[in-house]
Design a protein around this motif. Structure first.
Motif, PDB file in Angstrom:
ATOM      1  N   ILE A  22       0.878  -1.171   0.000  1.00  0.00           N
ATOM      2  CA  ILE A  22       0.000   0.000   0.000  1.00  0.00           C
ATOM      3  C   ILE A  22       0.915   1.221   0.000  1.00  0.00           C
ATOM      4  CG2 ILE A  22      -1.809   1.282   1.191  1.00  0.00           C
ATOM      5  CD1 ILE A  22      -2.452  -1.328   2.740  1.00  0.00           C
ATOM      6  N   GLU A  23       0.805   2.023  -1.041  1.00  0.00           N
ATOM      7  CA  GLU A  23       1.538   3.272  -1.090  1.00  0.00           C
ATOM      8  C   GLU A  23       0.565   4.362  -0.677  1.00  0.00           C
ATOM      9  OE1 GLU A  23       4.239   5.834  -4.233  1.00  0.00           O
ATOM     10  OE2 GLU A  23       3.513   3.849  -4.796  1.00  0.00           O
ATOM     11  N   GLY A  24       0.887   5.065   0.396  1.00  0.00           N
ATOM     12  CA  GLY A  24      -0.060   6.019   0.950  1.00  0.00           C
ATOM     13  C   GLY A  24       0.430   7.448   0.980  1.00  0.00           C
ATOM     14  N   TRP A  25      -0.529   8.359   1.019  1.00  0.00           N
ATOM     15  CA  TRP A  25      -0.287   9.791   1.145  1.00  0.00           C
ATOM     16  C   TRP A  25      -1.422  10.362   1.977  1.00  0.00           C
ATOM     17  CZ3 TRP A  25      -3.723  13.580  -0.328  1.00  0.00           C
ATOM     18  CH2 TRP A  25      -3.266  14.899  -0.271  1.00  0.00           C
ATOM     19  N   LEU A  26      -1.096  11.297   2.858  1.00  0.00           N
ATOM     20  CA  LEU A  26      -2.134  11.987   3.632  1.00  0.00           C
ATOM     21  C   LEU A  26      -1.774  13.440   3.788  1.00  0.00           C
ATOM     22  CD1 LEU A  26      -1.221  12.670   6.790  1.00  0.00           C
ATOM     23  CD2 LEU A  26      -1.570  10.247   7.063  1.00  0.00           C
ATOM     24  N   SER A  27      -2.803  14.235   4.014  1.00  0.00           N
ATOM     25  CA  SER A  27      -2.643  15.659   4.257  1.00  0.00           C
ATOM     26  C   SER A  27      -3.742  16.091   5.221  1.00  0.00           C
ATOM     27  CB  SER A  27      -2.755  16.434   2.943  1.00  0.00           C
ATOM     28  OG  SER A  27      -2.690  17.825   3.193  1.00  0.00           O
ATOM     29  N   ALA A  28      -3.352  16.854   6.233  1.00  0.00           N
ATOM     30  CA  ALA A  28      -4.332  17.324   7.217  1.00  0.00           C
ATOM     31  C   ALA A  28      -3.845  18.619   7.851  1.00  0.00           C
ATOM     32  CB  ALA A  28      -4.558  16.271   8.296  1.00  0.00           C
ATOM     33  N   SER A  29      -4.788  19.373   8.373  1.00  0.00           N
ATOM     34  CA  SER A  29      -4.467  20.545   9.172  1.00  0.00           C
ATOM     35  C   SER A  29      -4.930  20.240  10.590  1.00  0.00           C
ATOM     36  CB  SER A  29      -5.176  21.785   8.635  1.00  0.00           C
ATOM     37  OG  SER A  29      -4.849  22.898   9.438  1.00  0.00           O
ATOM     38  N   VAL A  30      -3.973  20.218  11.515  1.00  0.00           N
ATOM     39  CA  VAL A  30      -4.282  19.882  12.910  1.00  0.00           C
ATOM     40  C   VAL A  30      -3.941  21.067  13.806  1.00  0.00           C
ATOM     41  CG1 VAL A  30      -3.959  17.395  12.590  1.00  0.00           C
ATOM     42  CG2 VAL A  30      -2.015  18.794  13.230  1.00  0.00           C
ATOM     43  N   GLN A  31      -4.543  21.074  14.967  1.00  0.00           N
ATOM     44  CA  GLN A  31      -4.277  22.099  15.966  1.00  0.00           C
ATOM     45  C   GLN A  31      -3.340  21.500  17.020  1.00  0.00           C
ATOM     46  OE1 GLN A  31      -5.563  25.354  16.147  1.00  0.00           O
ATOM     47  NE2 GLN A  31      -6.373  24.992  14.106  1.00  0.00           N
ATOM     48  N   LEU A  32      -2.165  22.089  17.171  1.00  0.00           N
ATOM     49  CA  LEU A  32      -1.206  21.640  18.177  1.00  0.00           C
ATOM     50  C   LEU A  32      -0.952  22.788  19.150  1.00  0.00           C
ATOM     51  CD1 LEU A  32       1.372  19.814  15.884  1.00  0.00           C
ATOM     52  CD2 LEU A  32      -0.521  18.821  17.163  1.00  0.00           C
ATOM     53  N   ALA A  33      -0.542  22.457  20.358  1.00  0.00           N
ATOM     54  CA  ALA A  33      -0.276  23.483  21.369  1.00  0.00           C
ATOM     55  C   ALA A  33       1.104  24.089  21.149  1.00  0.00           C
ATOM     56  CB  ALA A  33      -0.362  22.876  22.765  1.00  0.00           C
ATOM     57  N   CYS A  34       1.148  25.411  21.101  1.00  0.00           N
ATOM     58  CA  CYS A  34       2.421  26.128  21.045  1.00  0.00           C
ATOM     59  C   CYS A  34       3.179  25.812  22.329  1.00  0.00           C
ATOM     60  CB  CYS A  34       2.164  27.629  20.930  1.00  0.00           C
ATOM     61  SG  CYS A  34       3.632  28.672  21.161  1.00  0.00           S
ATOM     62  N   ARG A  35       4.449  25.483  22.236  1.00  0.00           N
ATOM     63  CA  ARG A  35       5.233  25.098  23.417  1.00  0.00           C
ATOM     64  C   ARG A  35       5.613  26.282  24.298  1.00  0.00           C
ATOM     65  NH1 ARG A  35       3.870  20.065  24.233  1.00  0.00           N
ATOM     66  NH2 ARG A  35       4.335  18.782  22.451  1.00  0.00           N
ATOM     67  N   ASN A  84      -8.560  -2.721   8.733  1.00  0.00           N
ATOM     68  CA  ASN A  84      -9.208  -1.502   9.222  1.00  0.00           C
ATOM     69  C   ASN A  84      -8.239  -0.355   8.928  1.00  0.00           C
ATOM     70  OD1 ASN A  84     -10.412   0.590  10.572  1.00  0.00           O
ATOM     71  ND2 ASN A  84     -10.645  -0.503  12.502  1.00  0.00           N
ATOM     72  N   LEU A  85      -8.605   0.549   8.046  1.00  0.00           N
ATOM     73  CA  LEU A  85      -7.720   1.624   7.620  1.00  0.00           C
ATOM     74  C   LEU A  85      -7.559   2.736   8.648  1.00  0.00           C
ATOM     75  CD1 LEU A  85      -8.712   1.987   3.858  1.00  0.00           C
ATOM     76  CD2 LEU A  85      -6.673   0.904   4.814  1.00  0.00           C
ATOM     77  N   LEU A  86      -8.533   2.919   9.534  1.00  0.00           N
ATOM     78  CA  LEU A  86      -8.455   4.032  10.491  1.00  0.00           C
ATOM     79  C   LEU A  86      -7.185   3.982  11.342  1.00  0.00           C
ATOM     80  CD1 LEU A  86      -9.695   6.610  11.638  1.00  0.00           C
ATOM     81  CD2 LEU A  86     -10.946   5.185  13.257  1.00  0.00           C
ATOM     82  N   PRO A  87      -6.839   2.839  11.992  1.00  0.00           N
ATOM     83  CA  PRO A  87      -5.599   2.842  12.779  1.00  0.00           C
ATOM     84  C   PRO A  87      -4.345   3.038  11.925  1.00  0.00           C
ATOM     85  CG  PRO A  87      -6.850   0.807  13.169  1.00  0.00           C
ATOM     86  CD  PRO A  87      -7.579   1.605  12.150  1.00  0.00           C
ATOM     87  N   VAL A  88      -4.365   2.554  10.697  1.00  0.00           N
ATOM     88  CA  VAL A  88      -3.209   2.721   9.808  1.00  0.00           C
ATOM     89  C   VAL A  88      -3.007   4.204   9.499  1.00  0.00           C
ATOM     90  CG1 VAL A  88      -2.299   2.195   7.509  1.00  0.00           C
ATOM     91  CG2 VAL A  88      -3.501   0.421   8.802  1.00  0.00           C
ATOM     92  N   ILE A  89      -4.070   4.887   9.123  1.00  0.00           N
ATOM     93  CA  ILE A  89      -3.994   6.311   8.793  1.00  0.00           C
ATOM     94  C   ILE A  89      -3.658   7.126  10.034  1.00  0.00           C
ATOM     95  CG2 ILE A  89      -5.358   8.287   7.992  1.00  0.00           C
ATOM     96  CD1 ILE A  89      -6.890   6.142   6.242  1.00  0.00           C
ATOM     97  N   GLU A  90      -4.268   6.781  11.151  1.00  0.00           N
ATOM     98  CA  GLU A  90      -3.997   7.492  12.403  1.00  0.00           C
ATOM     99  C   GLU A  90      -2.536   7.337  12.811  1.00  0.00           C
ATOM    100  OE1 GLU A  90      -6.146   8.102  16.729  1.00  0.00           O
ATOM    101  OE2 GLU A  90      -6.464   6.217  15.664  1.00  0.00           O
ATOM    102  N   ASP A  91      -1.980   6.129  12.682  1.00  0.00           N
ATOM    103  CA  ASP A  91      -0.557   5.911  12.993  1.00  0.00           C
ATOM    104  C   ASP A  91       0.324   6.823  12.145  1.00  0.00           C
ATOM    105  OD1 ASP A  91      -1.090   3.952  14.866  1.00  0.00           O
ATOM    106  OD2 ASP A  91      -0.603   2.278  13.538  1.00  0.00           O
ATOM    107  N   GLU A  92       0.073   6.847  10.849  1.00  0.00           N
ATOM    108  CA  GLU A  92       0.895   7.653   9.953  1.00  0.00           C
ATOM    109  C   GLU A  92       0.756   9.137  10.256  1.00  0.00           C
ATOM    110  OE1 GLU A  92       3.214   6.498   8.078  1.00  0.00           O
ATOM    111  OE2 GLU A  92       2.641   4.418   8.409  1.00  0.00           O
ATOM    112  N   LEU A  93      -0.430   9.587  10.601  1.00  0.00           N
ATOM    113  CA  LEU A  93      -0.626  10.995  10.938  1.00  0.00           C
ATOM    114  C   LEU A  93       0.114  11.353  12.225  1.00  0.00           C
ATOM    115  CD1 LEU A  93      -1.905  13.716  10.327  1.00  0.00           C
ATOM    116  CD2 LEU A  93      -3.988  12.931  11.457  1.00  0.00           C
TER     117      LEU A  93
END
Length: 175
Positions: free
Chosen positions: A61-74, A117-126
């Motif tokens: 499986i060759e995968g690609w993902l793109s997302a905009s997430v909110q992270l806490a400024c350190r 189940n693709l959800l854990p695979v995608i979540e791991d990569e993200l």
């Protein structure tokens, strides 16, 4: 922007045999481990998965993902939008023993009962793609550089502080 929801349960061997490609989005709020790591998220993760059979009959499986997430400024701990993009290559295996035989450029993904189940695979990569530390630009951050710099106390410091050896000196002088 993709509007199609990615199917979360697939038959990856069948998709690889047909060299199928799946494209769609996965809601970020469905990713509980991401929420534990980075806080609650909104929006979607755009995903493209190309299934195929490589040399030596190895299914991948060759995968690609793109997302905009909110992270806490350190510095200020306020949310900061961060764009994440990742590419990966997974080798499908049916046991841990077969995972050890994969070439180095493949990461193993365990396929049980010909279902994945693709959800854990995608979540791991993200999660693996998240930056370890993020900061606002100094001008936009609620905490200034001066607040972070360590400096000596401004209270009255006794510059003529007595030496701890003064007591010994006075004892020596008495003899």
């Amino acid at each position: 922007m993709m509007t199609t929801r990615l199917p979360l349960h697939v038959e990856p061997y069948r998709l690889a045999a047909g060299e199928q490609t799946l494209e769609g989005s996965v809601p970020l709020d469905a990713m509980t481990r991401l929420a534990e790591e980075a806080g609650p998220q909104q929006g979607d993760c755009e995903v493209r998965l190309a299934f195929g059979v490589g040399p030596q009959g190895r299914r991948y499986i060759e995968g690609w993902l793109s997302a905009s997430v909110q992270l806490a400024c350190r510095r200020c701990l306020e949310p900061l939008p961060v764009s994440v993009e990742s590419r990966w290559l997974l080798g499908m295996v049916s046991s841990d023993a077969l995972a050890a035989d994969l070439p180095g450029d493949y990461e193993p993904v365990l396929v049980e009962n010909e279902q994945l189940n693709l959800l854990p695979v995608i979540e791991d990569e993200l999660i693996l793609s998240l930056p370890q530390v993020v900061y606002h630009d100094e001008a936009a951050c609620a905490v200034s550089r001066d607040q972070l710099a360590s400096r000596p106390d401004t209270e009255d410091s006794d510059e003529t502080a007595t030496s701890p050896f003064d007591v010994l000196r006075t004892l020596k002088d008495k003899h």
